[in-house]
Motif scaffolding. Structure first.
Motif, PDB file in Angstrom:
ATOM      1  N   GLN A  28       1.011  -1.572   0.192  1.00 28.50           N
ATOM      2  CA  GLN A  28      -0.175  -0.179   0.374  1.00 28.50           C
ATOM      3  C   GLN A  28       1.382   0.934   0.304  1.00 28.50           C
ATOM      4  O   GLN A  28       1.624   1.025   0.553  1.00 28.50           O
ATOM      5  CB  GLN A  28      -0.713  -0.075   0.961  1.00 28.50           C
ATOM      6  N   VAL A  29       0.431   1.636  -0.988  1.00 34.20           N
ATOM      7  CA  VAL A  29       0.970   3.433  -0.754  1.00 34.20           C
ATOM      8  C   VAL A  29       0.229   4.579  -0.879  1.00 34.20           C
ATOM      9  O   VAL A  29      -0.759   4.609  -1.578  1.00 34.20           O
ATOM     10  CB  VAL A  29       2.325   3.769  -2.048  1.00 34.20           C
ATOM     11  N   THR A  30       0.740   5.926  -0.717  1.00 33.41           N
ATOM     12  CA  THR A  30      -0.280   7.368  -0.916  1.00 33.41           C
ATOM     13  C   THR A  30       0.691   8.220  -1.018  1.00 33.41           C
ATOM     14  O   THR A  30       1.827   8.159  -1.254  1.00 33.41           O
ATOM     15  CB  THR A  30      -0.411   7.188   0.826  1.00 33.41           C
ATOM     16  N   ILE A  31       0.286   8.368  -2.518  1.00 35.14           N
ATOM     17  CA  ILE A  31       0.934   9.673  -3.544  1.00 35.14           C
ATOM     18  C   ILE A  31      -0.083  10.906  -3.357  1.00 35.14           C
ATOM     19  O   ILE A  31      -1.728  10.423  -3.706  1.00 35.14           O
ATOM     20  CB  ILE A  31       0.939   9.007  -5.105  1.00 35.14           C
ATOM     21  N   THR A  87     -11.090   7.729  -5.417  1.00 31.91           N
ATOM     22  CA  THR A  87      -9.451   7.901  -3.751  1.00 31.91           C
ATOM     23  C   THR A  87      -9.020   6.788  -3.353  1.00 31.91           C
ATOM     24  O   THR A  87      -7.667   7.061  -2.739  1.00 31.91           O
ATOM     25  CB  THR A  87     -10.133   7.943  -2.389  1.00 31.91           C
ATOM     26  N   VAL A  88      -9.224   5.629  -4.227  1.00 32.43           N
ATOM     27  CA  VAL A  88      -8.279   4.912  -3.907  1.00 32.43           C
ATOM     28  C   VAL A  88      -7.682   3.807  -5.796  1.00 32.43           C
ATOM     29  O   VAL A  88      -8.981   3.324  -5.981  1.00 32.43           O
ATOM     30  CB  VAL A  88      -8.630   3.244  -3.573  1.00 32.43           C
ATOM     31  N   VAL A 107      -1.192  -4.366  -5.149  1.00 28.95           N
ATOM     32  CA  VAL A 107      -0.436  -3.136  -4.646  1.00 28.95           C
ATOM     33  C   VAL A 107      -1.591  -2.146  -4.730  1.00 28.95           C
ATOM     34  O   VAL A 107      -3.001  -1.867  -5.402  1.00 28.95           O
ATOM     35  CB  VAL A 107      -0.007  -2.603  -5.963  1.00 28.95           C
ATOM     36  N   GLN A 108      -2.435  -1.162  -3.159  1.00 22.03           N
ATOM     37  CA  GLN A 108      -3.365  -0.681  -3.124  1.00 22.03           C
ATOM     38  C   GLN A 108      -2.826   1.058  -3.190  1.00 22.03           C
ATOM     39  O   GLN A 108      -1.448   1.087  -2.742  1.00 22.03           O
ATOM     40  CB  GLN A 108      -4.194  -1.097  -2.096  1.00 22.03           C
ATOM     41  N   VAL A 109      -2.867   2.171  -4.030  1.00 19.18           N
ATOM     42  CA  VAL A 109      -2.788   3.201  -4.104  1.00 19.18           C
ATOM     43  C   VAL A 109      -3.629   4.249  -3.722  1.00 19.18           C
ATOM     44  O   VAL A 109      -4.895   4.343  -4.477  1.00 19.18           O
ATOM     45  CB  VAL A 109      -2.470   3.855  -5.804  1.00 19.18           C
ATOM     46  N   ASN A 110      -3.573   4.666  -2.904  1.00 19.72           N
ATOM     47  CA  ASN A 110      -4.091   5.601  -2.267  1.00 19.72           C
ATOM     48  C   ASN A 110      -3.877   7.310  -2.749  1.00 19.72           C
ATOM     49  O   ASN A 110      -2.577   7.080  -2.494  1.00 19.72           O
ATOM     50  CB  ASN A 110      -4.361   5.278  -0.740  1.00 19.72           C
ATOM     51  N   LEU A 111      -5.208   8.253  -3.159  1.00 17.76           N
ATOM     52  CA  LEU A 111      -4.495   9.205  -3.593  1.00 17.76           C
ATOM     53  C   LEU A 111      -4.563  10.639  -1.871  1.00 17.76           C
ATOM     54  O   LEU A 111      -5.658  10.221  -1.506  1.00 17.76           O
ATOM     55  CB  LEU A 111      -5.476   9.598  -4.727  1.00 17.76           C
TER      56      LEU A 111
END
Length: 165
Positions: A28-31, A87-88, A107-111
């Protein structure tokens, strides 16, 4: 000596047939939203325990078309990511060894929201007449505005107004 060669050969055969593809990297990442196309999202390292070559790709599931995966292990944006729309995002990485063994990693990409939208006023223009004898504190106009950036934030998010004369 003969038994040692046989055992050694069996160990090599077992090692090659039972090699594992190993992934290392975030699940999981947040960008920030609205990053330029080709911006890095995350990095992954992958190897085959037997030292065989490994090919990386994106499984064609979930939101794979929003990303590209380089053979270096770098996951990059391949499309516009707008938090006001979603959002995801999710994708699944696939590592395949030259012997056919494979491993997947989700992989989960959070905005993270950025202030990329201007407030929109309900009335584009207003003319207000204030009586000469109006008391101090009298409400003479109520302005309403919305901001797409604030829609998904908290209930306490607010737009601040200022008035110039």
């Amino acid at each position: 000596m003969r038994h040692w060669l046989l055992i050694h050969s069996l160990l090599i055969a077992w090692r090659c047939c039972h090699a594992a593809v190993l992934f290392s990297g975030p699940g999981q990442v947040t960008i920030d939203e609205e990053r330029p196309l080709g911006s890095p999202v995350a990095s992954f390292s992958v190897k085959d325990s037997a030292g065989l070559p490994v090919t990386l790709s994106l499984d064609q599931v979930d939101d794979y078309s929003y990303f590209e995966l380089l053979q270096s292990g770098e996951l990059r944006t391949a499309a516009r990511l707008d938090r006001e729309l979603r959002t995801v995002y999710r994708c699944r990485l696939l590592a395949t060894s030259s012997n056919g063994d494979s491993k997947r990693q989700n992989v989960q990409v959070n905005l993270r929201d950025i202030n990329d939208n201007a407030p929109v006023f309900a009335a584009r223009q207003a003319t207000v007449v204030v009586l000469e004898d109006a008391s101090i504190g009298t409400i003479v106009y109520r302005a309403n505005a919305t901001d797409a950036d604030l829609v998904r934030l908290t209930a306490t998010a607010e737009i601040l107004f200022s008035c110039t004369v």
